[in-house]
Motif scaffolding. Sequence first.
Motif, PDB file in Angstrom:
ATOM      1  N   ASP A 142      18.268 -42.490  45.111  1.00 19.13           N
ATOM      2  CA  ASP A 142      19.304 -42.317  44.089  1.00 19.13           C
ATOM      3  C   ASP A 142      20.130 -43.616  44.035  1.00 19.13           C
ATOM      4  O   ASP A 142      20.996 -43.860  44.874  1.00 19.13           O
ATOM      5  N   ILE A 143      19.814 -44.433  43.041  1.00 20.84           N
ATOM      6  CA  ILE A 143      20.407 -45.782  42.961  1.00 20.84           C
ATOM      7  C   ILE A 143      21.925 -45.702  42.738  1.00 20.84           C
ATOM      8  O   ILE A 143      22.684 -46.519  43.260  1.00 20.84           O
ATOM      9  N   THR A 144      22.362 -44.685  41.977  1.00 17.15           N
ATOM     10  CA  THR A 144      23.806 -44.540  41.724  1.00 17.15           C
ATOM     11  C   THR A 144      24.529 -44.286  43.047  1.00 17.15           C
ATOM     12  O   THR A 144      25.594 -44.850  43.313  1.00 17.15           O
ATOM     13  N   HIS A 145      23.918 -43.438  43.880  1.00 16.64           N
ATOM     14  CA  HIS A 145      24.536 -43.146  45.185  1.00 16.64           C
ATOM     15  C   HIS A 145      24.534 -44.395  46.067  1.00 16.64           C
ATOM     16  O   HIS A 145      25.521 -44.670  46.766  1.00 16.64           O
ATOM     17  N   LEU A 146      23.450 -45.161  46.012  1.00 18.39           N
ATOM     18  CA  LEU A 146      23.391 -46.405  46.810  1.00 18.39           C
ATOM     19  C   LEU A 146      24.553 -47.327  46.419  1.00 18.39           C
ATOM     20  O   LEU A 146      25.262 -47.866  47.286  1.00 18.39           O
ATOM     21  N   GLU A 147      24.743 -47.467  45.120  1.00 17.76           N
ATOM     22  CA  GLU A 147      25.800 -48.366  44.646  1.00 17.76           C
ATOM     23  C   GLU A 147      27.175 -47.835  45.075  1.00 17.76           C
ATOM     24  O   GLU A 147      28.050 -48.600  45.486  1.00 17.76           O
ATOM     25  N   GLU A 148      27.327 -46.536  45.016  1.00 18.27           N
ATOM     26  CA  GLU A 148      28.577 -45.881  45.441  1.00 18.27           C
ATOM     27  C   GLU A 148      28.850 -46.178  46.924  1.00 18.27           C
ATOM     28  O   GLU A 148      29.975 -46.536  47.303  1.00 18.27           O
ATOM     29  N   LEU A 149      27.806 -46.049  47.745  1.00 23.07           N
ATOM     30  CA  LEU A 149      27.963 -46.309  49.192  1.00 23.07           C
ATOM     31  C   LEU A 149      28.377 -47.756  49.431  1.00 23.07           C
ATOM     32  O   LEU A 149      29.221 -48.045  50.290  1.00 23.07           O
ATOM     33  N   LEU A 150      27.778 -48.659  48.677  1.00 19.97           N
ATOM     34  CA  LEU A 150      28.110 -50.086  48.860  1.00 19.97           C
ATOM     35  C   LEU A 150      29.525 -50.382  48.371  1.00 19.97           C
ATOM     36  O   LEU A 150      30.281 -51.109  49.014  1.00 19.97           O
ATOM     37  N   LYS A 151      29.870 -49.779  47.241  1.00 21.62           N
ATOM     38  CA  LYS A 151      31.182 -50.043  46.630  1.00 21.62           C
ATOM     39  C   LYS A 151      32.312 -49.574  47.540  1.00 21.62           C
ATOM     40  O   LYS A 151      33.348 -50.219  47.663  1.00 21.62           O
ATOM     41  N   THR A 152      32.087 -48.427  48.206  1.00 21.25           N
ATOM     42  CA  THR A 152      33.173 -47.844  49.007  1.00 21.25           C
ATOM     43  C   THR A 152      33.144 -48.300  50.466  1.00 21.25           C
ATOM     44  O   THR A 152      33.988 -47.909  51.256  1.00 21.25           O
TER      45      THR A 152
END
Length: 389
Positions: A142-152
């Motif tokens: 889930d690329i959106t979740h990956l980006e979320e994890l990196l962002k936070t």
Amino acid sequence: MRSCLAGFLYFEPIMDRIYLDNAATTALDPLVLDAMMPYLTTRFGNPSSIYSYGRESRMGIENARKTVAKLLQAHPAEIFFTSGGTESSNTAITASVRDLGCKHIISSKIEHHATLHTVNYLYNKGEATLSFVNLLPNGHIDITHLEELLKTSTEKSLVTLMHANNEIGNMIDLHTIGSICKKYNAIFHSDTVQTVGHFPFNLKNTPVDFITGSGHKFHGPKGVGILYINENIKIQPFINGGSQERNMRAGTENLYGIVGFAKALEIASENYLVDKEKIQGLKFYMKEALETNIVGTYFNGDPNGNSLYAVLSASFPKTEKSEMLLFNLDINNICASGGSACTSGAEQGSHVIKALQSDSDSVTVRFSFSKYNTKSEIDQVVKKLKDMV
Ligand code: PLP
């Protein structure tokens, strides 16, 4: 027919069983054995010795490094020879935490144990926090979740995600994930053990920091692999001792293994399109045959989508008979596995299938193909399977 230095006459490895477990390991290509043979016999010098025997061995290693670098479109100084995929991933992940300041690891629950056990070890030792990216129903990241994890993330992150899953074949897009990692200044390691030798890499244009390869996955020898370290990354030596591998990995080199690795990669690259077409044809031939002949069969991952052409993970309805499927395949001289070869001796079942379907009432078999398989073998296997399920 041709003769090889070992004195045999053959075109292909001789197999007395149907071997459909090529994601576990592959048969050595006789041409690879040919290339290795001088280094197993007359060219036995220690590559660190300064006299002619040593220089010949050193030349064998450095030529192999140049070949591998050229085929992966990397610089020779970015290629380190190791004992295989496990060592390469252990090194990349541990160095990211200890040398590159990554105190947060992002991975997935369907990684190979070479990755999962390493990230868990570092987490349990308190050296890094650990997050697992969500999976979509078809097993993709889930690329959106990956980006979320990196962002936070409050710490520098290491993202370690495999290129092609060895059990279900699902692939990630290295460019997409690598670009997201770059955006958040994260280190990106990808376990590419199932794709080096099966995929045309251009590492000059691929935003990765570390990738790994293993000779025995593409008709090369076992016990030899590579770790690619992008030239912008500086890590500490991972085995201390002599000055081999430019002071990074001490120990007398696996000379014939390294020569064999390069030869196998050369053969794989030369024949990539033809082999891919043949192997992909076998995968879809088997998929269709199973769908037609065995009611209730379904396939794990995304076999028709972004998927490695050599792997087909099939699940069959669980019955008293089918529970004995792997055993029955074996006694019928058919080699296939329930999951990763590294866990096949254990009774826990596949962690990959568990992560995808928690309450499955089916029996899963991974079939994986190589250039040495034929449609006739698949016909024989499907015929047998009809009686076993
Ligand atoms: N990663 C993947 C995806 C694999 O399939 C394997 C195979 O066993 C490994 C890592 C480990 O590689 P090696 O057997 O060279 O240690």
